[in-house]
Design a protein around this motif. Structure first.
Motif, PDB file in Angstrom:
ATOM      1  N   LEU A 210      40.019  36.631  55.515  1.00  0.00           N
ATOM      2  CA  LEU A 210      40.165  36.001  56.814  1.00  0.00           C
ATOM      3  C   LEU A 210      39.762  34.533  56.745  1.00  0.00           C
ATOM      4  CD1 LEU A 210      38.698  38.881  59.002  1.00  0.00           C
ATOM      5  CD2 LEU A 210      41.102  38.395  58.517  1.00  0.00           C
ATOM      6  N   ALA A 211      39.999  33.818  57.826  1.00  0.00           N
ATOM      7  CA  ALA A 211      39.770  32.378  57.838  1.00  0.00           C
ATOM      8  C   ALA A 211      38.314  32.010  57.586  1.00  0.00           C
ATOM      9  CB  ALA A 211      40.242  31.788  59.167  1.00  0.00           C
ATOM     10  N   ASP A 212      37.390  32.882  57.979  1.00  0.00           N
ATOM     11  CA  ASP A 212      35.967  32.597  57.774  1.00  0.00           C
ATOM     12  C   ASP A 212      35.464  33.046  56.412  1.00  0.00           C
ATOM     13  OD1 ASP A 212      35.874  35.343  58.003  1.00  0.00           O
ATOM     14  OD2 ASP A 212      34.543  35.368  59.755  1.00  0.00           O
ATOM     15  N   GLY A 213      36.366  33.508  55.546  1.00  0.00           N
ATOM     16  CA  GLY A 213      35.992  33.947  54.212  1.00  0.00           C
ATOM     17  C   GLY A 213      35.692  35.423  54.090  1.00  0.00           C
ATOM     18  N   THR A 214      35.721  36.150  55.216  1.00  0.00           N
ATOM     19  CA  THR A 214      35.459  37.588  55.196  1.00  0.00           C
ATOM     20  C   THR A 214      36.592  38.334  54.506  1.00  0.00           C
ATOM     21  OG1 THR A 214      34.268  37.416  57.290  1.00  0.00           O
ATOM     22  CG2 THR A 214      35.001  39.615  56.636  1.00  0.00           C
ATOM     23  N   ASP A 215      36.250  39.289  53.669  1.00  0.00           N
ATOM     24  CA  ASP A 215      37.257  40.143  53.045  1.00  0.00           C
ATOM     25  C   ASP A 215      37.714  41.210  54.031  1.00  0.00           C
ATOM     26  OD1 ASP A 215      37.140  38.809  50.615  1.00  0.00           O
ATOM     27  OD2 ASP A 215      35.554  40.101  49.831  1.00  0.00           O
ATOM     28  N   LEU A 216      38.998  41.454  54.058  1.00  0.00           N
ATOM     29  CA  LEU A 216      39.573  42.460  54.946  1.00  0.00           C
ATOM     30  C   LEU A 216      40.412  43.429  54.125  1.00  0.00           C
ATOM     31  CD1 LEU A 216      40.515  43.704  57.680  1.00  0.00           C
ATOM     32  CD2 LEU A 216      42.325  41.967  57.702  1.00  0.00           C
ATOM     33  N   SER A 217      40.072  44.693  54.205  1.00  0.00           N
ATOM     34  CA  SER A 217      40.919  45.757  53.682  1.00  0.00           C
ATOM     35  C   SER A 217      41.487  46.494  54.875  1.00  0.00           C
ATOM     36  CB  SER A 217      40.128  46.708  52.778  1.00  0.00           C
ATOM     37  OG  SER A 217      39.716  46.052  51.600  1.00  0.00           O
ATOM     38  N   THR A 218      42.786  46.385  55.079  1.00  0.00           N
ATOM     39  CA  THR A 218      43.394  46.872  56.312  1.00  0.00           C
ATOM     40  C   THR A 218      43.350  48.392  56.408  1.00  0.00           C
ATOM     41  OG1 THR A 218      45.523  46.724  55.189  1.00  0.00           O
ATOM     42  CG2 THR A 218      44.888  44.884  56.594  1.00  0.00           C
ATOM     43  N   LEU A 219      44.175  49.039  55.651  1.00  0.00           N
ATOM     44  CA  LEU A 219      44.256  50.493  55.607  1.00  0.00           C
ATOM     45  C   LEU A 219      44.420  50.878  54.143  1.00  0.00           C
ATOM     46  CD1 LEU A 219      46.797  51.075  58.534  1.00  0.00           C
ATOM     47  CD2 LEU A 219      44.335  51.431  58.630  1.00  0.00           C
ATOM     48  N   SER A 220      44.673  52.123  53.884  1.00  0.00           N
ATOM     49  CA  SER A 220      45.045  52.525  52.534  1.00  0.00           C
ATOM     50  C   SER A 220      46.376  51.872  52.169  1.00  0.00           C
ATOM     51  CB  SER A 220      45.186  54.045  52.471  1.00  0.00           C
ATOM     52  OG  SER A 220      46.279  54.461  53.278  1.00  0.00           O
ATOM     53  N   GLU A 221      46.730  51.974  50.910  1.00  0.00           N
ATOM     54  CA  GLU A 221      48.025  51.430  50.489  1.00  0.00           C
ATOM     55  C   GLU A 221      49.160  52.095  51.245  1.00  0.00           C
ATOM     56  OE1 GLU A 221      50.639  50.794  46.376  1.00  0.00           O
ATOM     57  OE2 GLU A 221      48.527  51.393  46.282  1.00  0.00           O
ATOM     58  N   ALA A 222      49.054  53.401  51.464  1.00  0.00           N
ATOM     59  CA  ALA A 222      50.101  54.120  52.201  1.00  0.00           C
ATOM     60  C   ALA A 222      50.154  53.676  53.654  1.00  0.00           C
ATOM     61  CB  ALA A 222      49.864  55.625  52.108  1.00  0.00           C
ATOM     62  N   GLY A 223      48.989  53.488  54.275  1.00  0.00           N
ATOM     63  CA  GLY A 223      48.956  53.030  55.654  1.00  0.00           C
ATOM     64  C   GLY A 223      49.519  51.632  55.789  1.00  0.00           C
ATOM     65  N   ALA A 224      49.148  50.747  54.867  1.00  0.00           N
ATOM     66  CA  ALA A 224      49.659  49.376  54.912  1.00  0.00           C
ATOM     67  C   ALA A 224      51.170  49.356  54.725  1.00  0.00           C
ATOM     68  CB  ALA A 224      48.975  48.531  53.841  1.00  0.00           C
ATOM     69  N   GLN A 225      51.688  50.183  53.831  1.00  0.00           N
ATOM     70  CA  GLN A 225      53.129  50.207  53.633  1.00  0.00           C
ATOM     71  C   GLN A 225      53.849  50.705  54.878  1.00  0.00           C
ATOM     72  OE1 GLN A 225      54.620  51.825  49.952  1.00  0.00           O
ATOM     73  NE2 GLN A 225      56.596  52.375  50.874  1.00  0.00           N
ATOM     74  N   ALA A 226      53.284  51.687  55.544  1.00  0.00           N
ATOM     75  CA  ALA A 226      53.899  52.166  56.788  1.00  0.00           C
ATOM     76  C   ALA A 226      53.970  51.043  57.823  1.00  0.00           C
ATOM     77  CB  ALA A 226      53.111  53.357  57.330  1.00  0.00           C
ATOM     78  N   LEU A 227      52.890  50.270  57.966  1.00  0.00           N
ATOM     79  CA  LEU A 227      52.899  49.126  58.871  1.00  0.00           C
ATOM     80  C   LEU A 227      53.979  48.128  58.476  1.00  0.00           C
ATOM     81  CD1 LEU A 227      49.080  48.325  59.222  1.00  0.00           C
ATOM     82  CD2 LEU A 227      50.540  49.414  60.927  1.00  0.00           C
ATOM     83  N   GLN A 228      54.033  47.822  57.204  1.00  0.00           N
ATOM     84  CA  GLN A 228      54.972  46.816  56.719  1.00  0.00           C
ATOM     85  C   GLN A 228      56.420  47.239  56.952  1.00  0.00           C
ATOM     86  OE1 GLN A 228      53.560  46.689  52.713  1.00  0.00           O
ATOM     87  NE2 GLN A 228      51.746  45.471  53.212  1.00  0.00           N
ATOM     88  N   GLU A 229      56.703  48.505  56.771  1.00  0.00           N
ATOM     89  CA  GLU A 229      58.058  48.995  57.008  1.00  0.00           C
ATOM     90  C   GLU A 229      58.433  48.894  58.481  1.00  0.00           C
ATOM     91  OE1 GLU A 229      57.835  52.880  55.318  1.00  0.00           O
ATOM     92  OE2 GLU A 229      58.408  52.186  53.309  1.00  0.00           O
ATOM     93  N   ILE A 230      57.487  49.178  59.362  1.00  0.00           N
ATOM     94  CA  ILE A 230      57.753  49.058  60.796  1.00  0.00           C
ATOM     95  C   ILE A 230      58.015  47.604  61.167  1.00  0.00           C
ATOM     96  CG2 ILE A 230      56.708  49.286  63.082  1.00  0.00           C
ATOM     97  CD1 ILE A 230      55.242  51.789  61.909  1.00  0.00           C
ATOM     98  N   ILE A 231      57.214  46.701  60.647  1.00  0.00           N
ATOM     99  CA  ILE A 231      57.411  45.280  60.931  1.00  0.00           C
ATOM    100  C   ILE A 231      58.823  44.846  60.544  1.00  0.00           C
ATOM    101  CG2 ILE A 231      56.725  42.945  60.227  1.00  0.00           C
ATOM    102  CD1 ILE A 231      53.847  44.147  59.883  1.00  0.00           C
ATOM    103  N   TRP A 232      59.255  45.233  59.345  1.00  0.00           N
ATOM    104  CA  TRP A 232      60.582  44.829  58.876  1.00  0.00           C
ATOM    105  C   TRP A 232      61.683  45.448  59.728  1.00  0.00           C
ATOM    106  CZ3 TRP A 232      62.454  40.918  56.731  1.00  0.00           C
ATOM    107  CH2 TRP A 232      63.648  40.922  55.997  1.00  0.00           C
ATOM    108  N   GLN A 233      61.483  46.676  60.164  1.00  0.00           N
ATOM    109  CA  GLN A 233      62.450  47.329  61.050  1.00  0.00           C
ATOM    110  C   GLN A 233      62.598  46.548  62.351  1.00  0.00           C
ATOM    111  OE1 GLN A 233      64.592  49.714  61.056  1.00  0.00           O
ATOM    112  NE2 GLN A 233      64.917  50.153  63.218  1.00  0.00           N
TER     113      GLN A 233
END
Length: 278
Positions: free
Chosen positions: A231-254
């Motif tokens: 993040l902008a303040d230098g904090t590390d962010l782990s969003t979801l699992s790899e599977a969860g992140a891919q599901a989000l990414q596919e929805i965004i592209w749709q």
């Protein structure tokens, strides 16, 4: 790309910062933000931009009239205040959107112009999902962007569909289709007292909207973007699992490829919960 962000706290520091990470080397940006700031307030020098000193500092800050008129940017992203109904009724939103777009056009006929579609309060009495559904045609594409759409210029104004993406993610999550995400509330931040913020995004929400910006600006699928970021303040962010992140990414592209006003060619589709799943 060299990008200018003009807006308020629904842009914030994290979304431009995450976008730059996703894009990689060569991407740069400037911005001007405020708290609840309208396009009119950004334009008119006598108007106050709330929290200006807290959210704008060099080297990222650059005065918007000079910046957008300079022709130095590959993309200019404009953000109107919410409640959008008030922006249209009291703050001449359509007129000032046109002024900013014309300023960018006067500086560079190759600059791509975008309106960032945001959202309203999570506890809106008319229903958060219902408002996102109805506001797209009635307010964003109609009352706000209608003048630009009707002009049918060779330098059109495109849409970054933030609200539409959040709605699609919510429907999928609440239908059990995103590993690790089950409710819309997790897309929103908490206040200093621990209560749910009804409009500002959580880190996960910022990740989703930054990935939406990436897909629209670069005409590229977000599938495969890293799900561990900074993040902008230098904090590390782990969003979801790899599977969860891919599901989000596919929805965004749709969503991005399903709306003509993004300017992104649809390459593929996937099944999403219908709008009836509110």
């Amino acid at each position: 790309m060299h990008v200018y962000h003009l807006g308020h706290s629904l842009v914030g520091a994290d979304i431009p910062h995450l976008l730059a990470q996703f894009a990689g080397a060569g991407h740069s940006y400037h911005l001007q933000l405020g708290s609840g700031t309208s396009l009119r307030a950004h334009w008119e020098p006598e108007e106050t931009i709330v929290d200006f000193d807290l959210v704008n500092a060099p080297p990222l800050w650059r005065a918007p009239r000079d910046a957008i008129g300079s022709g130095a940017y590959d993309a200019v992203i404009l953000t109107e205040m919410v409640e959008l109904r008030d922006a249209l009724k009291y703050f001449a939103a359509s007129d000032y959107l046109h002024r900013w777009a014309e300023l960018a056009r006067s500086g560079n006929r190759n600059t791509r112009l975008y309106l960032y579609e945001t959202w309203h309060q999570l506890d809106d009495p008319d229903g958060w999902l219902s408002r996102i559904d109805s506001d797209l045609d009635d307010l964003w594409l109609g009352a706000l962007m209608g003048r630009e759409i009707r002009a049918a210029r060779d330098q059109p104004l495109y849409l970054i569909p933030g609200g539409q993406v959040l709605a699609a993610v919510t429907r999928a999550a609440e239908a059990g289709k995103i590993p690790g995400l089950t409710q819309r509330e997790d897309l929103f931040a908490r206040t200093s007292t621990g209560e749910r913020d009804p409009i500002h995004l959580s880190d996960l929400g910022s990740y989703i909207i930054a990935a939406t910006h990436f897909s629209v600006l670069y005409h590229r699928s977000p599938v495969g973007l890293p799900h561990s970021v900074t993040l902008a303040d230098g904090t590390d962010l782990s969003t979801l699992s790899e599977a969860g992140a891919q599901a989000l990414q596919e929805i965004i592209w749709q969503v991005v490829t399903g709306l003509a006003y993004t300017g992104v060619r649809p390459d593929r589709t996937m099944d999403l919960p219908t709008k009836e799943a509110t």
